[in-house]
Design a protein around this motif. Structure first.
Motif, PDB file in Angstrom:
ATOM      1  N   UNK A  18      13.285   2.883  -2.671  1.00  0.00           N
ATOM      2  CA  UNK A  18      12.457   3.589  -3.658  1.00  0.00           C
ATOM      3  C   UNK A  18      11.761   2.602  -4.582  1.00  0.00           C
ATOM      4  N   UNK A  19      12.536   1.685  -5.144  1.00  0.00           N
ATOM      5  CA  UNK A  19      11.976   0.794  -6.161  1.00  0.00           C
ATOM      6  C   UNK A  19      10.944  -0.171  -5.586  1.00  0.00           C
ATOM      7  N   UNK A  20      11.187  -0.673  -4.356  1.00  0.00           N
ATOM      8  CA  UNK A  20      10.249  -1.643  -3.773  1.00  0.00           C
ATOM      9  C   UNK A  20       8.910  -0.984  -3.441  1.00  0.00           C
ATOM     10  N   UNK A  21       8.885   0.135  -2.693  1.00  0.00           N
ATOM     11  CA  UNK A  21       7.584   0.774  -2.444  1.00  0.00           C
ATOM     12  C   UNK A  21       6.936   1.310  -3.718  1.00  0.00           C
ATOM     13  N   UNK A  22       7.763   1.701  -4.700  1.00  0.00           N
ATOM     14  CA  UNK A  22       7.210   2.162  -5.974  1.00  0.00           C
ATOM     15  C   UNK A  22       6.422   1.029  -6.636  1.00  0.00           C
ATOM     16  N   UNK A  23       7.031  -0.163  -6.647  1.00  0.00           N
ATOM     17  CA  UNK A  23       6.358  -1.321  -7.252  1.00  0.00           C
ATOM     18  C   UNK A  23       5.105  -1.693  -6.466  1.00  0.00           C
ATOM     19  N   UNK A  24       5.213  -1.673  -5.130  1.00  0.00           N
ATOM     20  CA  UNK A  24       4.041  -1.989  -4.308  1.00  0.00           C
ATOM     21  C   UNK A  24       2.942  -0.943  -4.505  1.00  0.00           C
ATOM     22  N   UNK A  25       3.345   0.314  -4.673  1.00  0.00           N
ATOM     23  CA  UNK A  25       2.367   1.371  -4.919  1.00  0.00           C
ATOM     24  C   UNK A  25       1.624   1.162  -6.230  1.00  0.00           C
ATOM     25  N   UNK A  26       2.351   0.733  -7.247  1.00  0.00           N
ATOM     26  CA  UNK A  26       1.688   0.464  -8.535  1.00  0.00           C
ATOM     27  C   UNK A  26       0.758  -0.744  -8.418  1.00  0.00           C
ATOM     28  N   UNK A  27       1.199  -1.735  -7.596  1.00  0.00           N
ATOM     29  CA  UNK A  27       0.311  -2.874  -7.351  1.00  0.00           C
ATOM     30  C   UNK A  27      -0.957  -2.438  -6.633  1.00  0.00           C
ATOM     31  N   UNK A  28      -0.809  -1.540  -5.666  1.00  0.00           N
ATOM     32  CA  UNK A  28      -1.972  -0.998  -4.960  1.00  0.00           C
ATOM     33  C   UNK A  28      -2.875  -0.252  -5.938  1.00  0.00           C
ATOM     34  N   UNK A  29      -2.265   0.529  -6.833  1.00  0.00           N
ATOM     35  CA  UNK A  29      -3.039   1.293  -7.818  1.00  0.00           C
ATOM     36  C   UNK A  29      -3.906   0.374  -8.678  1.00  0.00           C
ATOM     37  N   UNK A  30      -3.406  -0.815  -8.963  1.00  0.00           N
ATOM     38  CA  UNK A  30      -4.151  -1.773  -9.789  1.00  0.00           C
ATOM     39  C   UNK A  30      -5.481  -2.147  -9.124  1.00  0.00           C
ATOM     40  N   UNK A  31      -5.461  -2.276  -7.792  1.00  0.00           N
ATOM     41  CA  UNK A  31      -6.659  -2.718  -7.074  1.00  0.00           C
ATOM     42  C   UNK A  31      -7.626  -1.568  -6.766  1.00  0.00           C
ATOM     43  N   UNK A  32      -7.139  -0.345  -6.719  1.00  0.00           N
ATOM     44  CA  UNK A  32      -8.039   0.764  -6.356  1.00  0.00           C
ATOM     45  C   UNK A  32      -8.358   1.677  -7.532  1.00  0.00           C
ATOM     46  N   UNK A  33      -7.802   1.361  -8.697  1.00  0.00           N
ATOM     47  CA  UNK A  33      -7.976   2.227  -9.875  1.00  0.00           C
ATOM     48  C   UNK A  33      -9.452   2.419 -10.220  1.00  0.00           C
ATOM     49  N   UNK A  34     -10.230   1.334 -10.279  1.00  0.00           N
ATOM     50  CA  UNK A  34     -11.634   1.413 -10.696  1.00  0.00           C
ATOM     51  C   UNK A  34     -12.445   2.340  -9.802  1.00  0.00           C
ATOM     52  N   UNK A  35     -12.199   2.286  -8.498  1.00  0.00           N
ATOM     53  CA  UNK A  35     -13.034   3.028  -7.553  1.00  0.00           C
ATOM     54  C   UNK A  35     -12.548   4.448  -7.272  1.00  0.00           C
ATOM     55  N   UNK A  36     -11.233   4.665  -7.326  1.00  0.00           N
ATOM     56  CA  UNK A  36     -10.708   5.929  -6.811  1.00  0.00           C
ATOM     57  C   UNK A  36      -9.989   6.800  -7.836  1.00  0.00           C
ATOM     58  N   UNK A  37      -9.732   6.288  -9.010  1.00  0.00           N
ATOM     59  CA  UNK A  37      -9.075   7.123 -10.020  1.00  0.00           C
ATOM     60  C   UNK A  37     -10.105   7.998 -10.725  1.00  0.00           C
ATOM     61  N   UNK A  38      -9.797   9.280 -10.952  1.00  0.00           N
ATOM     62  CA  UNK A  38     -10.708  10.124 -11.735  1.00  0.00           C
ATOM     63  C   UNK A  38     -10.978   9.501 -13.106  1.00  0.00           C
TER      64      UNK A  38
END
Length: 760
Positions: free
Chosen positions: A165-185
């Protein structure tokens, strides 16, 4: 006379009161004077008015909703059945069905049909119904989690689960950092976006995983126990984290969410310390189906609804409340099964497919119209697999599992299934996920679930040892081996008696294996052991009575017919014994789609129909499932029709052609092992001049004189049939016997229909 009197009375009552009502209407019409009543006039023809009315009725919200439900259930079952044939969980097909009915396929190529069936104004009703289905589903998921296993075997499992849980959670947040500008509302904070991306990466679909473990027969192994415990711990942890994430997203910040989290903790405390003991007391008092009255059932459903309502009001979503309500149910397995039976059919068959389609209507794969967007989707998939599969694998290896089991745990924990869709829809409803990102995540959920089966097969192939390549069963080639596959326990007992009659004196040189395959949709992982014990109880008791050893084999499968043929073909058996199929519809396309698992036409009914009253056998000598087993099995198949079979001492064999003489080999076994008296009936006079058949009979006579005789008999007397214990007949002769509608057919004793050895 009584019928005539009743008819006169009926006509008098209906006619007399109809006249009375008409007279009242005429009198009432006079009361309309002075009331200014106007009757709407229409220039349209009557047919045009009818068409307008019909179209209006079709567009009525209730009619539209019912049409949607009919379409959804049919398409979901169709795709689910296709996936089962591809050895994939049915849930994948149902997920795909949702996407197919949405704008990604039907909406794109048949927009008018899609707009008619799923107009925008109707989606609200569909959403609310699907939410009810999800609440019931999460209630079932909570009940399926065995707290005893978590308490007793959770040491290594918690390490693996929390690492996954914790490892993919951290990787998911890292992914969010790179796609936030383009894909976050535009109005979504990074914390909310990152937390939701993290939880989406760290989900495991416990129900799907449990079904896969059952179907692969590893539920009793150390691997099966560990991975089920890991998934259960993962499910509980992930839903608690999700509740906190929802609270934070709704509040806007962690500090503001503290009040919600505190209220959630108070709620959980009340459920565990107050409600759970109360429900346990009720469960102890009313643990049987007979004692479980409607008021008691109402208490538990009220608990579910109040729990879901409380968590929705608190701000952590109704689904969390439904999950907790299921988890605190009394731990009595029978009691939980009673409730699962009450909820499961409505939730999984009727309401849950609505959720898949509602998700599909939101999934717009057409939005991914640029190669770059597909690269991002690929990156999401890669992060999901690395985060879940790799982290689970290395955590399992760290706690002492071998590489094969570690990789298997990783593959199973990477299954996301329906649970992932639930999380994604919550994120979409909260406005955290954009339509593009939502579609990418849905594709990831489908792909990671779909890859579980092939990945497990690949791991098993890589680690396949030489010992496993030569199964233990195949080392005893000199033995006569019978596999008997049964559904109901009493059927297993009867088939075992029959198998014993064929091998009684060959105990050291024969092997009897009793196999029961349970449909996965009727079996829950936590009660597998008890289910297996009950299934084999009568067979084991009969083996003790007959002083015979028996090997038991228990499996769970969504495709029972294929499972039977796979086992018999790989196990080098000499004979497969099965009961007559449960339904002439089971195994057909319609039967598979609708999931027929109960007896629609029993053997006695079948036998009575072939005497001329009904002619349903023209195209249905056997049910589709039995036909499949006959066509795919590479060994002779014996199909048994039980009519109170007790022993095999007096047997007759009707031979229609010389090609049926292979049945004499089975007669020889029954004579040698059970001392049977066998009469061979030359039904059409074709046997008396056949040298090969006569030689086989003569060879038996030399060893066991007066135990076998051949006689010409075109008309079989009922008195003769009453004296017989068993009829042996070939599958081709059985067909001819039914088509000929012999008058003695309905009087036959228990019958063993054996397929031709030359054709299998």
């Amino acid at each position: 006379m009584k019928k005539i009197r009743n008819s006169i009375f009926y006509v008098s009552i209906i006619g007399g009161f109809s006249v009375l009502m008409y007279w009242i209407i005429l009198l009432g019409a006079k009361l309309e004077v002075g009331r200014n009543i106007t009757v709407p006039q229409s220039d349209k023809a009557q047919w045009a008015e009818f068409v307008d009315s019909f179209v209006h009725n079709l567009q009525h919200p209730l009619a539209l909703l019912l049409a949607q439900i009919i379409t959804i259930i049919f398409v979901a079952r169709l795709f689910g059945w296709i996936c089962i044939k591809m050895k994939q969980p049915a849930v994948i097909g149902e997920m795909i069905a949702g996407i197919v009915l949405g704008p990604s396929l039907i909406g794109m190529y048949f927009p008018e049909f899609s707009a008619t069936l799923f107009p925008a104004q109707s989606l609200g009703n569909l959403q609310f119904l699907s939410q009810i289905g999800l609440i019931l589903f999460m209630y079932i998921v909570g009940m399926e989690i065995d707290m005893k296993i978590l308490r007793n075997k959770a040491h290594d499992a918690v390490v693996i689960s929390h690492a996954s849980i914790i490892i993919p959670f951290a990787l998911g947040m890292g992914l969010a950092y790179f796609i936030y500008d383009q894909f976050a509302p535009a109005n979504v904070q990074f914390a909310s976006f990152g937390l939701f991306t993290g939880i989406a990466m760290s989900i495991t679909a416990f129900p799907v995983l449990a079904r896969i473990v059952q179907e692969r027969g590893i539920h009793k192994t150390r691997l099966g126990t560990i991975v089920i415990t890991c998934a259960a711990a993962d499910d509980i942890t992930a839903w608690c984290i999700l509740a906190a994430v929802i609270a934070i997203v709704k509040a806007g910040s962690f500090e503001s969410a503290l009040y919600t989290i505190v209220m959630a903790l108070v709620y959980v405390g009340i459920m565990l310390k107050v409600v759970r003991p109360f429900l346990k007391r009720i469960g102890d008092l009313y643990s049987t189906k007979e004692s479980l009255s409607k008021p008691i059932v109402a208490i538990f459903f009220l608990t579910l609804i109040i729990s879901a309502y409380a968590t929705e009001v608190i701000g952590i979503h109704a689904l969390f409340g439904a999950f907790i309500a299921g988890a605190i149910m009394p731990e009595n397995i029978k009691f939980r099964n009673l409730f699962i039976e009450k909820v499961e059919d409505v939730a999984l068959v009727l309401l849950l497919p609505l959720f898949f389609v509602f998700t599909g209507l939101r999934t717009q794969i057409g939005l991914l119209n640029d190669p770059y967007l597909w690269k991002v989707a690929g990156m999401i998939f890669l992060v999901a697999v690395i985060g879940k599969f790799v982290s689970s694998t290395f955590a399992a290896k760290f706690v002492g599992q071998n590489w094969k089991d570690s990789l298997s745990i990783g593959a199973l924990m990477n299954t996301r299934g329906l649970t992932e869709l639930v999380v994604l829809n919550i994120g979409y409803d909260l406005g955290v996920l954009s339509p593009q990102l939502f579609s990418m995540m849905v594709i990831m959920a489908l792909a990671t679930t779909f890859m579980t089966g092939p990945t497990l097969d690949l791991i098993n192939w890589i680690f396949k040892s030489k010992e496993e390549e030569v199964p233990q069963d195949m080392k005893t080639l000199s033995q006569y081996k019978i596999l008997l596959s049964f559904g109901k326990p009493e059927s297993g007992k009867t088939l075992f008696k029959l198998a014993d009659s064929l091998t009684k004196k060959l105990q050291d040189n024969s092997e009897l294996t009793a196999m029961h395959i349970a449909p996965t949709n009727e079996l829950h992982h936590y009660d597998t052991e008890e289910y297996e014990t009950v299934s084999f109880k009568e067979v084991i008791e009969e083996s003790k009575t007959l002083n015979r050893q028996v090997t038991t084999m228990f499996k769970a499968s969504a495709d029972i017919d294929n499972e039977i043929t796979n086992v018999v073909n790989k196990g080098d058996y000499d004979l497969l014994l099965i009961g007559l199929g449960q339904s002439i519809y089971e195994g057909s396309l319609l039967g598979k789609l609708l999931g027929f698992t109960t007896r629609i036409i029993n053997p006695e009914k079948l036998l009575s129909t072939v005497t001329g009253k009904e002619n349903i056998f023209d195209n249905a000598i056997f049910d589709e499932g039995t036909k499949h087993i006959l066509s795919k099995s590479r060994v002779p198949v014996g199909i048994f029709i039980d009519k109170n079979f007790v022993k095999a001492e007096r047997i007759f064999i009707p031979l229609f052609t010389t090609q049926d003489n292979y049945l004499i080999n089975y007669a020889q076994k029954l004579i040698h092992n059970s001392g049977a008296q066998v009469i061979i009936l030359d039904i059409e006079g074709k046997i008396k001049n056949d040298a090969e058949t006569k030689e086989k009979i003569r060879a038996i006579e030399q060893v066991a004189p007066s135990h076998i005789m051949l006689q010409k008999e075109q008309v079989v007397e009922k008195e003769f049939l009453k004296e017989q214990d068993l009829m042996l007949i070939s599958s081709e002769s059985w067909k001819r016997l039914l088509e000929s509608k012999k008058p003695w057919l309905s009087e036959i004793p228990s019958t063993l229909i054996i397929s031709d050895e030359k054709t299998v």
